[in-house]
Design a protein around this motif. Structure first.
Motif, short mmCIF file in Angstrom:
data_model
loop_
_atom_site.label_atom_id
_atom_site.label_comp_id
_atom_site.label_asym_id
_atom_site.label_seq_id
_atom_site.Cartn_x
_atom_site.Cartn_y
_atom_site.Cartn_z
N LYS A 294 67.69 -4.24 37.31
CA LYS A 294 66.75 -5.30 37.72
C LYS A 294 66.90 -6.55 36.85
O LYS A 294 65.91 -7.21 36.50
N ASN A 296 68.77 -10.37 36.15
CA ASN A 296 69.25 -11.55 36.87
C ASN A 296 70.69 -11.83 36.47
O ASN A 296 70.98 -12.16 35.31
N ASP A 298 72.47 -14.33 37.01
CA ASP A 298 72.72 -15.72 36.62
C ASP A 298 72.17 -16.05 35.24
O ASP A 298 72.34 -17.17 34.75
N ALA A 299 71.50 -15.08 34.61
CA ALA A 299 70.91 -15.34 33.29
C ALA A 299 72.01 -15.65 32.27
O ALA A 299 72.99 -14.90 32.17
N SER A 309 77.31 -16.41 32.20
CA SER A 309 76.26 -15.68 32.91
C SER A 309 76.43 -14.19 32.73
O SER A 309 77.54 -13.70 32.47
N ARG A 311 76.43 -11.98 34.97
CA ARG A 311 77.36 -11.50 36.00
C ARG A 311 78.81 -11.63 35.54
O ARG A 311 79.63 -10.71 35.72
#
Length: 598
Positions: A294, A296, A298-299, A309, A311
């Motif tokens: 859970k 993000n 793109d964080a 990021s 990802r």
């Protein structure tokens, strides 16, 4: 500016030194550097001729010895780095591979650094087997005057991480040696541990040798072998020329033959070397981990002085398909799961091994939920490391190309797809796309310099380097005989490079082939069974000077083959099993029994 313009030597002497350095490996060049520096010191001091007693080479009181045991070249590379740093600091240093080390000298050592890897299930690298056995035996001397430090290399996806480094460290202490600082344990992301260890090691060496006579400053001569433009930290983008499945449609194994272009790279390799490949993680796996945690994608996350990021960290810089003990332990702590923590206890080693053999990071995250932040997840996951593949071609035959034999690791766990990071990455590359690659030399797995016979044992994709061997020997018209033993499940669907081997037999480039297709009959037959059947011939070849090569699975095949070889030597030479193993170990030390196992 050339080496000649930098050198104070007369032109004729410069030419002699350049010829002397040509073709020498790094340890030999370091030895020569220390030798000539010792000559300068002794002439300044009016001592005896350094040609008889070179200070840097023989004076254990004022010398650092760096001993390494390496299976894939990492320990060798680190040892050489330490040697360069020590030489630049003006210290007398020698670098020696474990199988070239004269063990009777151990009791005379005063400062010893050991860099050694662990392979498979807590086994030493082949070049360090004899040294580790000697150190563990009753013949090992008391080392009350020794100061030492150990750097272990390993893979934390195996439960017995760095076991050989730990064993050497503890044994040197038990023999009376004084440990200068705690043993380092480097995972496959070597630099995070090896670099601080090297800096500490150099600092301690300066302290230990500070009373030594300083060596003359040596300006290293340039040699013909320059550092390649493309290497592990700066790979070459090699275009993929061919991606072809070479197992039959009904085979349960997806084995690919890949051909990549090295045109314009200047990269050179020899048969037996490996190709390093930097993969990226599959997008589907990255998104599954983001969904499970859970988090993000793109964080922004900062790590190692770099920001990207989450990802991108997961896709390009972090290991996701292999569980490691440090991540497992960190996740057990965060989850508060007592069952997970219990698996980390020594009594649960087999159970933990079973988890590591099947589970990936996503399986641990899903089965035992825990709260992670983007920063903590990136910090806990092991950095992504390149994969090494045995090269399946001779450059003298294929030119500016490099060929691989790749087993696409693809399986299901609880009905969900799982795969190997690099094998999926390569199997899904389209022709024309590029792959980041570099050459990893494997000097202990090269062909003999002379024309001796060779025996090649390579089941499955372990046959890859032997395709290169036969190509090379055919191209140079080598007179030695070539004997291949190959195995796989089925003749009709899994006989890799069948037509090439048949043509090589027809052209007398391959002189003998023995096959073991394990599932084509009720009783499973493996390469070790064929070895046993041909035991007399095999021993006669070895006793007559043949070189023996084994490539493939380390956990089962290589062990079974080695046990079979012991039995064969014992049976056909009237030796005891213990003496047969000693004889085989001597072949390893001589470079006549080499293994490339993984």
């Amino acid at each position: 500016m050339t080496a000649a313009t930098l050198s104070p030597l007369p032109e004729d002497k410069q030419a002699l030194v350049t010829r002397l350095a040509e073709g020498l490996d790094t340890p030999a060049l370091h030895w020569l550097s220390g030798y000539f520096a010792g000559v300068a010191v002794q002439r300044q001091g009016g001592g005896k001729s350094a040609a008889i007693e070179p200070a840097a080479a023989t004076d254990t009181q004022t010398r650092l010895t760096v001993l390494y045991g390496s299976q894939t070249g990492n320990a060798k590379r680190i040892a050489e780095d330490l040697g360069r740093r020590a030489t630049a600091a003006g210290l007398a240093v020698r670098i020696v591979r474990a199988d070239a080390y004269v063990t009777r000298e151990l009791k005379q050592e005063r400062l010893l650094y050991v860099v050694i890897s662990t392979q498979g299930d807590a086994e030493p690298p082949d070049d360090a087997r004899a040294f580790v056995e000697f150190l563990s035996s009753s013949r090992a001397p008391k080392l009350d005057e020794l100061h030492y430090a150990v750097l272990g290399l390993g893979d934390s996806s195996y439960p017995q991480f760095c076991a050989i480094g730990r064993q050497v460290d503890e044994r040197l202490a038990a023999l009376g040696g004084a440990r200068l600082f705690s043993a380092g344990e480097a995972d496959v992301d070597l630099e995070s541990v090896s670099q601080p260890w090297l800096e500490h090691a150099l600092q301690q060496a300066r302290e230990q040798l500070k009373t030594a006579t300083p060596l003359a400053k040596v300006t290293p001569l340039r040699t013909a072998r320059n550092t390649p433009t493309w290497h592990r930290e700066q790979p070459f983008a090699a275009p993929l020329l061919l991606n072809q499945r070479i197992t039959g449609r009904d085979s349960d194994r997806d084995v690919r033959h890949l051909e990549l272009s090295l045109e314009g790279s200047g990269l050179r390799y020899a048969p037996g070397d490996a190709l390093g490949v930097w993969p990226t993680q599959a997008a589907a796996l990255v998104e599954a981990i983001l969904a499970t945690t859970k988090l993000n994608g793109d964080a922004p996350v900062q790590a190692g002085g770099e920001e990207r990021s989450l990802r991108l960290w997961l896709a390009e810089r972090r290991e996701l398909t292999q569980l490691t003990r440090p991540f497992f332990a960190a996740h057990a702590e965060r989850s508060g799961d007592a069952a997970l923590r219990a698996l980390l206890e020594p009594v649960s080693r087999d159970a933990l091994s079973e988890r590591f053999s099947h589970w990936q990071v996503i399986d641990l995250l899903r089965r035992h939920p825990a709260d992670w932040t983007p920063e903590s997840l990136v910090a806990a996951l092991r950095p992504l490391a390149p994969r090494l593949y045995s090269i399946a071609s001779s450059q003298s035959v294929v030119g500016d190309e490099v060929h691989l034999t790749l087993s696409h690791v693809d399986y299901a766990l609880d009905g969900e797809a799982r795969w190997g990071a690099a094998s999926r990455y390569l199997a899904h590359r389209a022709e024309g796309e590029t792959v980041p690659v570099f050459i990893e030399a494997n000097e202990r797995f090269h062909l003999p310099a002379d024309e001796r016979d060779i025996i090649m044992i390579g089941p499955g994709t372990g046959v890859a380097p032997f395709r290169a061997f036969v190509q090379e020997r055919a191209e140079r018209g080598a007179s030695g005989r070539n004997w291949l033993l190959f195995g796989n499940p089925h003749f009709h669907s899994d006989f890799l490079y069948q037509t090439e081997w048949q043509q090589a037999l027809k052209n007398s480039q391959l002189h003998r082939i023995d096959l073991a297709f394990s599932r084509d009959q009720a009783e499973k037959i493996y390469v070790q069974h064929r070895l046993r059947e041909q035991g007399r011939d095999l021993y006669e070849w070895l006793d007559s000077g043949a070189h023996l090569y084994v490539c493939g699975d380390a956990t089962r095949m290589a062990k079974d083959v080695h046990k079979t070889l012991i039995d064969i030597v014992a049976e056909h030479s009237a030796r005891t099993a213990e003496d047969a193993e000693t004889w085989l170990n001597q072949l390893i030390q001589q470079g006549r029994y080499a293994r490339d196992v993984y």
